[in-house]
Design an enzyme around this catalytic site. Sequence first.
Site, PDB file in Angstrom:
ATOM      1  N   GLY A  55       0.831  -1.203   0.000  1.00 51.43           N
ATOM      2  CA  GLY A  55       0.000   0.000   0.000  1.00 51.43           C
ATOM      3  C   GLY A  55       0.860   1.246   0.000  1.00 51.43           C
ATOM      4  O   GLY A  55       1.810   1.348   0.778  1.00 51.43           O
ATOM      5  N   ALA A  94       0.544   5.881   5.067  1.00 56.76           N
ATOM      6  CA  ALA A  94       1.411   5.029   5.871  1.00 56.76           C
ATOM      7  C   ALA A  94       2.517   4.414   5.009  1.00 56.76           C
ATOM      8  O   ALA A  94       3.702   4.489   5.355  1.00 56.76           O
ATOM      9  CB  ALA A  94       0.578   3.937   6.545  1.00 56.76           C
ATOM     10  N   ASN A 143       1.641  -1.490  -4.782  1.00 54.54           N
ATOM     11  CA  ASN A 143       0.416  -0.691  -4.731  1.00 54.54           C
ATOM     12  C   ASN A 143      -0.397  -0.956  -5.989  1.00 54.54           C
ATOM     13  O   ASN A 143       0.174  -1.159  -7.066  1.00 54.54           O
ATOM     14  CB  ASN A 143       0.759   0.800  -4.649  1.00 54.54           C
ATOM     15  CG  ASN A 143      -0.441   1.645  -4.257  1.00 54.54           C
ATOM     16  OD1 ASN A 143      -0.922   1.540  -3.126  1.00 54.54           O
ATOM     17  ND2 ASN A 143      -0.937   2.467  -5.174  1.00 54.54           N
ATOM     18  N   LYS A 144      -1.725  -0.925  -5.849  1.00 54.06           N
ATOM     19  CA  LYS A 144      -2.530  -1.319  -7.013  1.00 54.06           C
ATOM     20  C   LYS A 144      -2.585  -0.263  -8.109  1.00 54.06           C
ATOM     21  O   LYS A 144      -2.953  -0.564  -9.232  1.00 54.06           O
ATOM     22  CB  LYS A 144      -3.931  -1.750  -6.584  1.00 54.06           C
ATOM     23  CG  LYS A 144      -4.796  -0.700  -5.975  1.00 54.06           C
ATOM     24  CD  LYS A 144      -6.138  -1.311  -5.618  1.00 54.06           C
ATOM     25  CE  LYS A 144      -6.962  -0.387  -4.779  1.00 54.06           C
ATOM     26  NZ  LYS A 144      -8.153  -1.012  -4.259  1.00 54.06           N
ATOM     27  N   GLU A 196     -17.472  17.285   5.529  1.00 50.66           N
ATOM     28  CA  GLU A 196     -16.581  17.968   4.571  1.00 50.66           C
ATOM     29  C   GLU A 196     -17.179  17.934   3.167  1.00 50.66           C
ATOM     30  O   GLU A 196     -17.074  18.900   2.410  1.00 50.66           O
ATOM     31  CB  GLU A 196     -15.189  17.318   4.591  1.00 50.66           C
ATOM     32  CG  GLU A 196     -14.478  17.560   5.921  1.00 50.66           C
ATOM     33  CD  GLU A 196     -12.973  17.476   5.831  1.00 50.66           C
ATOM     34  OE1 GLU A 196     -12.469  16.576   5.156  1.00 50.66           O
ATOM     35  OE2 GLU A 196     -12.306  18.318   6.460  1.00 50.66           O
TER      36      GLU A 196
HETATM   37  C1  LIG Z   1     -12.755  12.487   2.515  1.00 46.16           C
HETATM   38  C2  LIG Z   1     -11.805  12.108   3.621  1.00 46.16           C
HETATM   39  C3  LIG Z   1     -11.247  13.104   4.420  1.00 46.16           C
HETATM   40  C4  LIG Z   1     -10.332  12.767   5.433  1.00 46.16           C
HETATM   41  N1  LIG Z   1      -9.775  13.776   6.167  1.00 46.16           N
HETATM   42  C5  LIG Z   1      -8.818  13.485   7.087  1.00 46.16           C
HETATM   43  C6  LIG Z   1      -8.142  14.537   7.791  1.00 46.16           C
HETATM   44  O1  LIG Z   1      -8.429  15.723   7.613  1.00 46.16           O
HETATM   45  N2  LIG Z   1      -7.153  14.191   8.665  1.00 46.16           N
HETATM   46  C7  LIG Z   1      -6.782  12.886   8.876  1.00 46.16           C
HETATM   47  O2  LIG Z   1      -5.852  12.637   9.658  1.00 46.16           O
HETATM   48  N3  LIG Z   1      -7.413  11.856   8.235  1.00 46.16           N
HETATM   49  C8  LIG Z   1      -8.423  12.126   7.348  1.00 46.16           C
HETATM   50  N4  LIG Z   1      -9.040  11.097   6.669  1.00 46.16           N
HETATM   51  C9  LIG Z   1      -8.666   9.700   6.974  1.00 46.16           C
HETATM   52  C10 LIG Z   1      -7.385   9.312   6.234  1.00 46.16           C
HETATM   53  O3  LIG Z   1      -7.551   9.569   4.860  1.00 46.16           O
HETATM   54  C11 LIG Z   1      -7.051   7.831   6.458  1.00 46.16           C
HETATM   55  O4  LIG Z   1      -7.006   7.562   7.832  1.00 46.16           O
HETATM   56  C12 LIG Z   1      -5.689   7.513   5.825  1.00 46.16           C
HETATM   57  O5  LIG Z   1      -5.774   7.653   4.415  1.00 46.16           O
HETATM   58  C13 LIG Z   1      -5.200   6.094   6.152  1.00 46.16           C
HETATM   59  O6  LIG Z   1      -3.932   5.933   5.590  1.00 46.16           O
HETATM   60  P1  LIG Z   1      -3.418   4.495   5.103  1.00 46.16           P
HETATM   61  O7  LIG Z   1      -2.052   4.692   4.568  1.00 46.16           O
HETATM   62  O8  LIG Z   1      -3.655   3.495   6.181  1.00 46.16           O
HETATM   63  O9  LIG Z   1      -4.401   4.078   3.942  1.00 46.16           O
HETATM   64  P2  LIG Z   1      -4.777   4.741   2.532  1.00 46.16           P
HETATM   65  O10 LIG Z   1      -4.475   6.184   2.516  1.00 46.16           O
HETATM   66  O11 LIG Z   1      -6.163   4.269   2.273  1.00 46.16           O
HETATM   67  O12 LIG Z   1      -3.776   4.026   1.522  1.00 46.16           O
HETATM   68  C14 LIG Z   1      -3.890   2.671   1.175  1.00 46.16           C
HETATM   69  C15 LIG Z   1      -3.151   2.436  -0.119  1.00 46.16           C
HETATM   70  O13 LIG Z   1      -3.191   1.035  -0.415  1.00 46.16           O
HETATM   71  C16 LIG Z   1      -3.615   0.828  -1.749  1.00 46.16           C
HETATM   72  N5  LIG Z   1      -4.309  -0.461  -1.794  1.00 46.16           N
HETATM   73  C17 LIG Z   1      -5.493  -0.769  -1.210  1.00 46.16           C
HETATM   74  N6  LIG Z   1      -5.803  -2.060  -1.424  1.00 46.16           N
HETATM   75  C18 LIG Z   1      -4.785  -2.580  -2.149  1.00 46.16           C
HETATM   76  C19 LIG Z   1      -4.515  -3.880  -2.654  1.00 46.16           C
HETATM   77  N7  LIG Z   1      -5.342  -4.907  -2.459  1.00 46.16           N
HETATM   78  N8  LIG Z   1      -3.372  -4.070  -3.345  1.00 46.16           N
HETATM   79  C20 LIG Z   1      -2.491  -3.043  -3.542  1.00 46.16           C
HETATM   80  N9  LIG Z   1      -2.698  -1.797  -3.087  1.00 46.16           N
HETATM   81  C21 LIG Z   1      -3.838  -1.571  -2.384  1.00 46.16           C
HETATM   82  C22 LIG Z   1      -4.519   2.006  -2.056  1.00 46.16           C
HETATM   83  O14 LIG Z   1      -4.608   2.237  -3.455  1.00 46.16           O
HETATM   84  C23 LIG Z   1      -3.776   3.132  -1.316  1.00 46.16           C
HETATM   85  O15 LIG Z   1      -2.760   3.667  -2.132  1.00 46.16           O
HETATM   86  C24 LIG Z   1      -9.984  11.396   5.661  1.00 46.16           C
HETATM   87  C25 LIG Z   1     -10.559  10.395   4.859  1.00 46.16           C
HETATM   88  C26 LIG Z   1     -11.452  10.735   3.849  1.00 46.16           C
HETATM   89  C27 LIG Z   1     -12.046   9.647   2.981  1.00 46.16           C
END
Ligand SMILES: Cc1cc2nc3c(=O)[nH]c(=O)nc-3n(C[C@H](O)[C@H](O)[C@H](O)COP(=O)(O)OP(=O)(O)OC[C@H]3O[C@@H](n4cnc5c(N)ncnc54)[C@H](O)[C@@H]3O)c2cc1C
Length: 390
Positions: A8, A12, A33-34, A164
């Site tokens: 991913g 993170a 990543n996908k 939002e």
């Molecule tokens: C509209 C909106 C507003 C937000 N505003 C805030 C804010 O103001 N402040 C804040 O702190 N948080 C906010 N959040 C929450 C925040 O976006 C998430 O908590 C954060 O993105 C989590 O990070 P992550 O790296 O765990 O996952 P993600 O950001 O979801 O990243 C996951 C990655 O893995 C990839 N992936 C998924 N499945 C697969 C697979 N099977 N194979 C390969 N790749 C894959 C995806 O394409 C993506 O690139 C918001 C969320 C949304 C939807």
Amino acid sequence: MKTIVVLGAGYAGLRVVRELVDHKANAKIVLINKNSYHYESTQLHEVAIGSKSPNDISLNIRDVIGNQVDFIEDEVVKIDRQNKKVELKSKSTVSYDYLVTCLGFESETFGIKGADEFGLPIIDIDTALVAKKHLEETLARFQSSHDENDLHIAVCGAGFTSIEYIGELLHRLPDFVKRFNLPAEKIKIYCIEAAPKVLPMFDPKLVDYAVNYLKNQGVEFYTETPITEVKKGAVISKDKAFNANTIIWTTGVKGSHVINDSGYTQKRNRVAVQNDLSSSDDPNEFIIGDVSAVPSPDGRFYPTTGQISVAQATLAASNIIAKLNNQKTSPFTYHSLGTVCSLGPTNGVAELSFMGHWKLKGHKVAPLKRIVNDRTVFELVGFKAMMSSK
Ligand SMILES: Cc1cc2nc3c(=O)[nH]c(=O)nc-3n(C[C@H](O)[C@H](O)[C@H](O)COP(=O)(O)OP(=O)(O)OC[C@H]3O[C@@H](n4cnc5c(N)ncnc54)[C@H](O)[C@@H]3O)c2cc1C
């Protein structure tokens, strides 16, 4: 040489890779990543309204990770923990010594009938574009259909993303009215929430401000209104129906389905991890971001946010480096800088914990979200990328 595989490239994943490279981890680093791009998920609602294009909130992964990292553009299907292999959609497998699982979030429907079929989630670029297209086409259709439900928008849920989205929608409504020649007085926006409170993470006074700000622009709030079914053109709560031909589904998120498919012990696709963020089954696997449930000092789990994901990524990388050097890992500690919820581009509410505790509302909050977002991009990938993502 050991292999570290990172699954991913969200907040993170990109941060882990960046930290491993910056601290010269003595290992081969593979990022899977996908898509070929990283997107700023905190700005997806702006793409869903059309205020921003996908390019505005995306970065090309290969451009920002440098050549010390092997990038595989493929979808993870399953993690075979017994054999320490990741299975990909292309049918190939990737072996690892250390794994960082950060596959992010998916829409949660809580098993509500029709939510999958008729609700429009906002969880990635593709779903944001589908929501945008649907909204524009439905509003435009009113000219020929004269169906007032084409002018009704139901937003399901009243958390961060819902509020939002509504704030951004209100900002863009005058444009839509002009563009599609709509009767503005007939447009309705419903916000439907099962819980008694909107924006539960904020101080009640800030919530009142946000709700009144949106109500004054015509938004109708229905709290303590559990959604029991979603149909084509209607959101049902017991015996009440909210008729709307655009239904935005932002009731909450769960972790990636890959967690369940890989046989982890989980709740809503989130795995409870040790306090150094490693899995209780495998000390060389770290599970972070929205697929993890990380214990906090008060005995509960931290919320899943972008800010916390980045903090976890920094620690996961440093713990892997510690392991590579036969040193002890450290526990996760976290100090929140605060939370900002935008109400469109010119207003918002915020609780900040920086040199004191600040509760802010109004126009002065608007730039804060931007500053927080820019800071995150800057820390992830550097100044060049920050400028190019504008
Ligand atoms: C509209 C909106 C507003 C937000 N505003 C805030 C804010 O103001 N402040 C804040 O702190 N948080 C906010 N959040 C929450 C925040 O976006 C998430 O908590 C954060 O993105 C989590 O990070 P992550 O790296 O765990 O996952 P993600 O950001 O979801 O990243 C996951 C990655 O893995 C990839 N992936 C998924 N499945 C697969 C697979 N099977 N194979 C390969 N790749 C894959 C995806 O394409 C993506 O690139 C918001 C969320 C949304 C939807």
